[in-house]
Design an enzyme around this catalytic site. Structure first.
Site, short mmCIF file in Angstrom:
data_model
loop_
_atom_site.label_atom_id
_atom_site.label_comp_id
_atom_site.label_asym_id
_atom_site.label_seq_id
_atom_site.Cartn_x
_atom_site.Cartn_y
_atom_site.Cartn_z
N VAL A 297 0.83 -1.21 0.00
CA VAL A 297 0.00 0.00 0.00
C VAL A 297 0.85 1.25 0.00
CG1 VAL A 297 -2.04 -0.95 1.13
CG2 VAL A 297 -0.13 -0.16 2.52
N CYS A 298 0.27 2.37 -0.45
CA CYS A 298 0.95 3.66 -0.38
C CYS A 298 1.08 4.08 1.07
CB CYS A 298 0.14 4.75 -1.08
SG CYS A 298 0.35 4.76 -2.84
N GLY A 299 0.18 3.58 1.90
CA GLY A 299 0.20 3.97 3.31
C GLY A 299 1.20 3.17 4.10
N ASP A 300 2.26 2.73 3.46
CA ASP A 300 3.25 1.94 4.17
C ASP A 300 3.85 2.74 5.33
OD1 ASP A 300 5.25 -0.44 4.14
OD2 ASP A 300 6.44 1.38 4.33
#
Lengths: 165, 182
Positions: free
Chosen positions: A50-53
């Site tokens: 995810v981009c929200g890593d």
């Protein structure tokens, strides 16, 4: 299930350790950063899709961590090779530590190891003397963000002012 | 075994007139989005937020704040500063929409074309971005977001509470209606 004693709690002295770390595999541990706050960010695995890593997020917040002169160390049971590729792909410049052999030994010593063989998603803030001042266990699938860390760092700074005054 | 502590993240920077706001000022529901113009998940949420505002035109307003994750998205910061440069000229939402509708064209050359399409002078905006004239504003949004518990992009706050659900239209409608009736 994590350690039967649970995640390390405030007031305890942080267990010492060194582990191979990005970028070059040099041994890194919290004792090298005495005199400034240290944030230990245990996480289950490199390459969450995810981009929200969480680790990428902490890298993007590097200027804010710098204001507190805080050192961030990421820890998982992945090998240094995986860490290196992951760090390169996400532009992560702070050290990622490989708790790889004996597997999860450091995570266990902080009560941040799970029965499925990964580190828990746990945050531990150490004061400049190496004592735990805040810890937080997040559900493994929830990126905890950084607000709790910065609140803990604010509290540390406020306590130091009182001590100095 | 310690129980995971569930903490609900809350928006710490209240919405002000400095914000970029779309929708009625007296809306019952305010959604604050922290977004990254190069993030594909933000791009996927964009048409759904648009449709939400259309279907709930009287009750929902959207606030957009910058949260570029620059180490993963090399064009995100420049895109954000360009949007802000458009914003000071009263064209924030036109630029915002262009960016989300052209996420594969955020390189400097195409971005300049986008600025032109929005009806603004590309050279003038480029110069401002080069001088980092809008970097402080973007950074202010970012820091406020990280202090509020933004944990990736997009992160939405619905009436101040972090939305931990999905970004499909039904999810957004449910969240907005729940907040409106709270």
């Amino acid at each position: 299930m994590s350690d039967p004693n649970g995640l390390i709690q405030p007031g305890r002295t942080a267990p010492g350790f060194t582990l191979p770390a990005t970028p070059d595999g040099a041994l890194i541990g919290p004792e090298q950063f005495r005199g400034r706050p240290v944030v230990l960010a245990f996480y289950p695995a490199d390459w969450s899709p995810v981009c929200g890593d969480q680790m990428a997020l902490y890298q993007s917040a590097a200027p804010v961590f710098a204001q507190y002169q805080a050192t961030v160390l990421g820890l998982s049971v992945d090998s240094i090779w995986s860490h290196r590729a992951f760090a390169e792909s996400r532009g992560i410049e702070f050290p990622l530590l490989a708790d790889f052999e004996p597997k999860g030994e450091v995570a266990r010593s902080y009560g941040a190891y799970t029965s499925n063989g990964e580190a828990a998603r746990a945050l531990v803030v150490l004061n400049p003397a190496g004592t735990v001042t805040w810890s937080y266990l997040s559900p493994p699938d929830v990126n905890p963000g950084a607000d709790g860390i910065f609140d803990a760092l604010d509290q540390l700074a406020a306590d130091r002012k009182v001590m100095a005054g | 075994m310690s129980t995971p502590l569930q903490v609900t993240a809350r928006l710490r920077d209240p919405v002000t007139t400095d914000d970029h706001i779309r929708g009625p000022a007296d809306a019952a529901v305010t959604i604050v989005e922290y977004g990254d113009f190069q993030c594909q998940f933000c791009g996927a949420a964009y048409p759904n937020l648009h449709e939400l505002l259309r279907q709930r035109a009287d009750t929902v307003r959207l606030v957009y704040r910058y949260f570029p994750i620059a180490n993963v998205h090399p064009y995100a910061e420049r895109a954000a500063e360009t949007a802000e440069a458009a914003g000071v000229r009263g064209r924030f939402w036109e630029m915002h929409d262009w960016l989300y509708e052209h996420q594969d064209q955020l390189d400097p050359v195409h971005l300049s074309l986008g600025v032109e399409q929005v009806g603004l002078p590309p050279d003038e905006l480029n110069a401002e971005v080069e001088n980092r004239a809008h970097a402080d504003r973007v950074r202010r949004d970012f820091v406020g977001g990280i202090r509020s518990g933004v944990n990736g992009t997009p992160t939405l706050f619905v009436n101040g509470v972090r939305h931990d659900g999905g970004y499909d239209l039904p999810d957004l409608l449910t969240a907005a209606d729940a907040a409106a009736n709270a």
